[in-house]
Design a protein around this motif. Structure first.
Motif, short mmCIF file in Angstrom:
data_model
loop_
_atom_site.label_atom_id
_atom_site.label_comp_id
_atom_site.label_asym_id
_atom_site.label_seq_id
_atom_site.Cartn_x
_atom_site.Cartn_y
_atom_site.Cartn_z
N SER A 1 0.84 -1.20 0.00
CA SER A 1 0.00 0.00 0.00
C SER A 1 0.88 1.25 0.00
O SER A 1 2.07 1.19 0.32
CB SER A 1 -0.90 0.01 1.24
OG SER A 1 -0.12 0.20 2.40
N GLY A 2 0.25 2.35 -0.32
CA GLY A 2 0.96 3.63 -0.28
C GLY A 2 1.36 4.01 1.13
O GLY A 2 2.42 4.61 1.35
N GLU A 3 0.53 3.64 2.10
CA GLU A 3 0.82 3.97 3.50
C GLU A 3 2.05 3.21 3.99
O GLU A 3 2.92 3.77 4.65
CB GLU A 3 -0.37 3.65 4.40
CG GLU A 3 -1.59 4.52 4.16
CD GLU A 3 -2.42 4.07 2.96
OE1 GLU A 3 -2.26 2.91 2.49
OE2 GLU A 3 -3.21 4.89 2.47
N ALA A 4 2.11 1.91 3.67
CA ALA A 4 3.28 1.11 4.08
C ALA A 4 4.55 1.66 3.43
O ALA A 4 5.60 1.75 4.08
CB ALA A 4 3.08 -0.35 3.71
N PHE A 5 4.45 2.04 2.17
CA PHE A 5 5.59 2.60 1.46
C PHE A 5 6.02 3.93 2.09
O PHE A 5 7.20 4.14 2.36
CB PHE A 5 5.24 2.81 -0.01
CG PHE A 5 6.28 3.57 -0.78
CD1 PHE A 5 7.55 3.06 -0.96
CD2 PHE A 5 5.99 4.81 -1.33
CE1 PHE A 5 8.51 3.75 -1.66
CE2 PHE A 5 6.93 5.52 -2.04
CZ PHE A 5 8.21 4.99 -2.21
N ALA A 6 5.07 4.82 2.33
CA ALA A 6 5.40 6.13 2.90
C ALA A 6 6.05 5.99 4.28
O ALA A 6 7.02 6.69 4.58
CB ALA A 6 4.14 6.99 3.00
N ARG A 7 5.55 5.08 5.07
CA ARG A 7 6.11 4.87 6.42
C ARG A 7 7.54 4.34 6.33
O ARG A 7 8.45 4.86 6.99
CB ARG A 7 5.21 3.89 7.17
CG ARG A 7 5.41 3.82 8.64
CD ARG A 7 4.33 3.05 9.39
NE ARG A 7 3.81 1.88 8.69
CZ ARG A 7 2.60 1.81 8.13
NH1 ARG A 7 1.78 2.84 8.16
NH2 ARG A 7 2.20 0.71 7.52
N ALA A 8 7.78 3.33 5.49
CA ALA A 8 9.12 2.77 5.34
C ALA A 8 10.07 3.79 4.71
O ALA A 8 11.24 3.89 5.10
CB ALA A 8 9.06 1.50 4.49
N PHE A 9 9.58 4.56 3.75
CA PHE A 9 10.40 5.57 3.08
C PHE A 9 10.85 6.64 4.07
O PHE A 9 12.01 7.05 4.08
CB PHE A 9 9.62 6.19 1.92
CG PHE A 9 10.49 6.92 0.95
CD1 PHE A 9 10.98 6.26 -0.17
CD2 PHE A 9 10.80 8.26 1.12
CE1 PHE A 9 11.79 6.92 -1.09
CE2 PHE A 9 11.61 8.92 0.22
CZ PHE A 9 12.11 8.26 -0.89
N LYS A 10 9.93 7.09 4.90
CA LYS A 10 10.23 8.13 5.90
C LYS A 10 11.30 7.64 6.88
O LYS A 10 12.20 8.38 7.25
CB LYS A 10 8.95 8.53 6.63
CG LYS A 10 9.14 9.52 7.74
CD LYS A 10 8.92 10.90 7.27
CE LYS A 10 8.89 11.83 8.47
NZ LYS A 10 9.28 13.15 8.13
N ILE A 11 11.19 6.38 7.29
CA ILE A 11 12.18 5.82 8.21
C ILE A 11 13.56 5.76 7.55
O ILE A 11 14.56 6.11 8.16
CB ILE A 11 11.74 4.42 8.69
CG1 ILE A 11 10.53 4.54 9.62
CG2 ILE A 11 12.87 3.69 9.39
CD1 ILE A 11 9.85 3.23 9.94
N ARG A 12 13.61 5.34 6.29
CA ARG A 12 14.89 5.16 5.59
C ARG A 12 15.54 6.47 5.18
O ARG A 12 16.74 6.67 5.32
CB ARG A 12 14.67 4.27 4.36
CG ARG A 12 15.84 4.13 3.44
CD ARG A 12 16.75 3.01 3.90
NE ARG A 12 17.69 2.67 2.86
CZ ARG A 12 19.00 2.92 2.94
NH1 ARG A 12 19.50 3.45 4.01
NH2 ARG A 12 19.79 2.59 1.97
#
Length: 155
Positions: free
Chosen positions: A106-117
């Motif tokens: 999902s876009g939410e999972a991607f955004a969360r992982a992207f922000k962490i990285r």
């Protein structure tokens, strides 16, 4: 050094170690290629172990030892680096399309992982023109090639 004190096993250990190391590198490179070609798919441990011709337990240990990170961490990092590169280069694709193409559910999972990285959102990454973003994109392209040659092949 007195060569008569060296056992046959010790004398043959160096060449054999090199042969095994080269074989492991060949097998792991096959797995890395498979991962890069299938970032959008589910990457199952058993399937990747089969590609490397190892048991799943041995593959998990060997992969972590050679790569310096677990299989899950490696796959997540490659997905995020590929997505970051695509955000820079493909301005026509939506962020959601890039997330799905890189294997995020999902876009939410991607955004969360992207922000962490990367310590910013995907949309901030796309609109910001800075050296860090450029360095990440270049390292994604060239770093993977270097990493494989020097880390996995042991050169």
């Amino acid at each position: 050094m007195n060569t008569s004190s060296i056992s046959p096993a010790q004398a043959n250990s160096k060449p054999n170690a090199h042969i095994y190391q080269a074989e492991y590198a060949r097998r792991l490179n096959r797995v890395l290629d498979h991962i890069d070609q299938h970032l959008d798919a589910s990457l199952e441990l058993e399937q990747l172990a089969e590609i490397a011709h190892f048991s799943r337990f041995h593959f998990h240990r060997v992969f972590a030892a050679w790569m310096g990170e677990t299989l899950g961490d490696y796959a997540r990092r490659r997905r995020l680096e590929t997505a970051a590169w695509r955000l820079c280069c493909d301005m026509q694709a939506s962020i959601l399309d890039i997330a799905l193409a890189c294997g995020f559910a999902s876009g939410e999972a991607f955004a969360r992982a992207f922000k962490i990285r990367f310590d910013c959102t995907p949309s901030q990454w796309r609109t910001t023109r800075d050296e860090r973003r450029l360095a990440c994109c270049l390292s994604t392209l060239y770093g993977t090639l270097w990493y494989r040659r020097y880390k996995v092949l042991g050169q």
